[in-house]
Design a protein around this motif. Sequence first.
Motif, PDB file in Angstrom:
ATOM      1  N   THR A  80       0.843  -1.181   0.000  1.00 60.39           N
ATOM      2  CA  THR A  80       0.000   0.000   0.000  1.00 60.39           C
ATOM      3  C   THR A  80       0.889   1.245   0.000  1.00 60.39           C
ATOM      4  N   PRO A  81       0.374   2.373  -0.504  1.00 59.27           N
ATOM      5  CA  PRO A  81       1.163   3.610  -0.498  1.00 59.27           C
ATOM      6  C   PRO A  81       1.627   4.006   0.904  1.00 59.27           C
ATOM      7  N   MET A  82       0.849   3.658   1.931  1.00 63.49           N
ATOM      8  CA  MET A  82       1.231   4.002   3.300  1.00 63.49           C
ATOM      9  C   MET A  82       2.560   3.372   3.699  1.00 63.49           C
ATOM     10  N   SER A  83       2.896   2.226   3.078  1.00 72.35           N
ATOM     11  CA  SER A  83       4.145   1.544   3.393  1.00 72.35           C
ATOM     12  C   SER A  83       5.176   1.710   2.280  1.00 72.35           C
ATOM     13  N   GLY A  84       4.896   2.606   1.335  1.00 74.24           N
ATOM     14  CA  GLY A  84       5.907   2.962   0.350  1.00 74.24           C
ATOM     15  C   GLY A  84       5.859   2.231  -0.968  1.00 74.24           C
ATOM     16  N   SER A  85       4.763   1.528  -1.265  1.00 77.22           N
ATOM     17  CA  SER A  85       4.682   0.775  -2.516  1.00 77.22           C
ATOM     18  C   SER A  85       3.293   0.892  -3.133  1.00 77.22           C
ATOM     19  N   VAL A  86       3.256   0.900  -4.448  1.00 74.85           N
ATOM     20  CA  VAL A  86       1.991   0.866  -5.187  1.00 74.85           C
ATOM     21  C   VAL A  86       2.059  -0.309  -6.152  1.00 74.85           C
ATOM     22  N   SER A  87       1.104  -1.215  -6.047  1.00 73.81           N
ATOM     23  CA  SER A  87       1.131  -2.439  -6.845  1.00 73.81           C
ATOM     24  C   SER A  87       0.145  -2.386  -8.002  1.00 73.81           C
ATOM     25  N   GLY A  88       0.457  -3.170  -9.019  1.00 78.29           N
ATOM     26  CA  GLY A  88      -0.489  -3.525 -10.061  1.00 78.29           C
ATOM     27  C   GLY A  88      -0.346  -5.019 -10.264  1.00 78.29           C
ATOM     28  N   ILE A  89      -1.443  -5.747 -10.385  1.00 75.44           N
ATOM     29  CA  ILE A  89      -1.363  -7.190 -10.603  1.00 75.44           C
ATOM     30  C   ILE A  89      -2.174  -7.552 -11.840  1.00 75.44           C
ATOM     31  N   TYR A  90      -1.585  -8.408 -12.660  1.00 76.67           N
ATOM     32  CA  TYR A  90      -2.174  -8.771 -13.947  1.00 76.67           C
ATOM     33  C   TYR A  90      -2.128 -10.288 -14.095  1.00 76.67           C
ATOM     34  N   ILE A  91      -3.197 -10.834 -14.667  1.00 76.10           N
ATOM     35  CA  ILE A  91      -3.288 -12.277 -14.886  1.00 76.10           C
ATOM     36  C   ILE A  91      -3.380 -12.552 -16.381  1.00 76.10           C
ATOM     37  N   ARG A  92      -2.842 -13.674 -16.808  1.00 74.41           N
ATOM     38  CA  ARG A  92      -3.019 -14.126 -18.192  1.00 74.41           C
ATOM     39  C   ARG A  92      -3.229 -15.628 -18.183  1.00 74.41           C
ATOM     40  N   LEU A 114      -3.628 -24.855 -15.236  1.00 77.06           N
ATOM     41  CA  LEU A 114      -2.233 -25.017 -15.588  1.00 77.06           C
ATOM     42  C   LEU A 114      -1.803 -23.912 -16.549  1.00 77.06           C
ATOM     43  N   TYR A 115      -0.591 -23.366 -16.344  1.00 75.24           N
ATOM     44  CA  TYR A 115       0.028 -22.327 -17.152  1.00 75.24           C
ATOM     45  C   TYR A 115      -0.634 -20.966 -16.998  1.00 75.24           C
ATOM     46  N   THR A 116      -1.333 -20.767 -15.881  1.00 77.66           N
ATOM     47  CA  THR A 116      -1.768 -19.423 -15.516  1.00 77.66           C
ATOM     48  C   THR A 116      -0.536 -18.578 -15.203  1.00 77.66           C
ATOM     49  N   GLU A 117      -0.542 -17.322 -15.641  1.00 80.92           N
ATOM     50  CA  GLU A 117       0.577 -16.412 -15.374  1.00 80.92           C
ATOM     51  C   GLU A 117       0.098 -15.212 -14.555  1.00 80.92           C
ATOM     52  N   PHE A 118       0.976 -14.708 -13.691  1.00 76.97           N
ATOM     53  CA  PHE A 118       0.751 -13.454 -12.978  1.00 76.97           C
ATOM     54  C   PHE A 118       1.963 -12.555 -13.177  1.00 76.97           C
ATOM     55  N   ALA A 119       1.715 -11.271 -13.386  1.00 77.43           N
ATOM     56  CA  ALA A 119       2.767 -10.261 -13.408  1.00 77.43           C
ATOM     57  C   ALA A 119       2.454  -9.236 -12.335  1.00 77.43           C
ATOM     58  N   HIS A 120       3.478  -8.849 -11.573  1.00 79.85           N
ATOM     59  CA  HIS A 120       3.266  -7.963 -10.424  1.00 79.85           C
ATOM     60  C   HIS A 120       4.379  -6.916 -10.363  1.00 79.85           C
ATOM     61  N   PRO A 121       4.172  -5.756 -10.997  1.00 80.33           N
ATOM     62  CA  PRO A 121       5.116  -4.651 -10.822  1.00 80.33           C
ATOM     63  C   PRO A 121       4.865  -3.955  -9.491  1.00 80.33           C
ATOM     64  N   LEU A 122       5.934  -3.647  -8.797  1.00 77.37           N
ATOM     65  CA  LEU A 122       5.852  -2.980  -7.499  1.00 77.37           C
ATOM     66  C   LEU A 122       6.509  -1.606  -7.649  1.00 77.37           C
ATOM     67  N   HIS A 123       5.675  -0.553  -7.698  1.00 79.59           N
ATOM     68  CA  HIS A 123       6.138   0.803  -7.990  1.00 79.59           C
ATOM     69  C   HIS A 123       6.509   1.564  -6.714  1.00 79.59           C
ATOM     70  N   TYR A 124       7.373   2.546  -6.880  1.00 82.68           N
ATOM     71  CA  TYR A 124       7.573   3.537  -5.837  1.00 82.68           C
ATOM     72  C   TYR A 124       6.320   4.412  -5.731  1.00 82.68           C
ATOM     73  N   VAL A 125       6.213   5.125  -4.624  1.00 80.80           N
ATOM     74  CA  VAL A 125       5.141   6.096  -4.454  1.00 80.80           C
ATOM     75  C   VAL A 125       5.615   7.449  -4.972  1.00 80.80           C
TER      76      VAL A 125
END
Length: 390
Positions: A211-223, A280-291
């Motif tokens: 969370t931004p309160m702890s210094g990170s902003v996430s986006g999560i994507y599935i394919r 099977l073969y589900t993918e997740f991408a998770h960029p972890l951004h600065y605030v």
Amino acid sequence: MASQGFNRPIILLCLSSIVGFGGTLMGEYISRTTLHNPYANIPAQCYIETSGGTQNACMFCHTNAPARAHLGNNNPQAGLSTVTGNLQTTYSFAPVTQQTIAATINPWENTLFPERLEVAYQKSANRFDERTMVEYLKQNNWSIAYSKRGGEMGWENGQDTSTWRLFPDLSPSDLPAKADGFVRTKSKERALFGDITGWRAINFMPYGIFTPMSGSVSGIYIRLPKAFMQDAKGAWSEAIYAQNLALLERAITDRLEANDPKTYYGKASDVEVHRGLYPLYTEFAHPLHYVDLRAKGTRATRVKEIRYMVKTKMFYPGEMVEKDEDAPIFLNEKQGWINNGAGWILAGFIEDAKGNLRPQKAEELMQCIGCHSDNYGFEPSAFTSGRQYH
């Protein structure tokens, strides 16, 4: 298969492989006793002072609440699961071996002696000039790393031995996702069908570190695999893909209805729907951004980490196994990935001292295992984070 290796005796280095859908991932088994911190999978938060048991901070993670609320956590940890047991009251840190330092001793010295960390930082040749922070946050280190990856999906490309093999095939230039959640592109190389990349932005239940309160902003994507995007004749169908994602959401969050099909739609009709399980073969991408308070949504252009997961083997709930505290870990440090022992390959890329992304090392990858593992013979018997699609 890599999961079988966790029942073997500890081997310091043993070259092996995981056979995927269209290629092979080469890795090695290493003993955690060779790491500086053999308990890197246990985060610093687990060593919090509980005031003699009067303050139960453990219940934030080790709880039944997400499962009861149908938030995607199909592995409750406070007594609802007979497999996991009650980790609030009965879990204890066992040593990797009788010859290693006890797991009850806090290895995260930066939390105990932050002044030592400050002294080391001030002496570091890579000490950051905080006056340049605003411009630093605007720099696009994600695009630089993405340009180094191969053209094909890394886990499918058996010929790829590069460092960037498992860097996720999600380009920041295609973001943000459109109003329907799908990530579309103008690039013919990145499109699977028309302008569709296959990635879908999702909502998820965040833990405190995202969370931004702890210094990170996430986006999560599935394919999901291509078959989930096609009709029975093999033609691209946005409607079929949306149906399959919605059906998967109900399966993961334990909201399946009596009239829901037993298999997925379209060309994926031969894939069974299992409560609590991804296909099977589900993918997740998770960029972890600065605030960045100046940016839209406080999401900085610069990322701290890029994380990736792909499911390479099916496991089913209810399998009773004995935890193997001294299980070796199966990974590839050059490519920055680790096997979690429950069917998933987890990859991570993190900033180096100059701000460029690099593959994560063994102890850093062990952090992933702390949460993203399960009851299949790996320490600890952990949990799956809640996720919801909309």
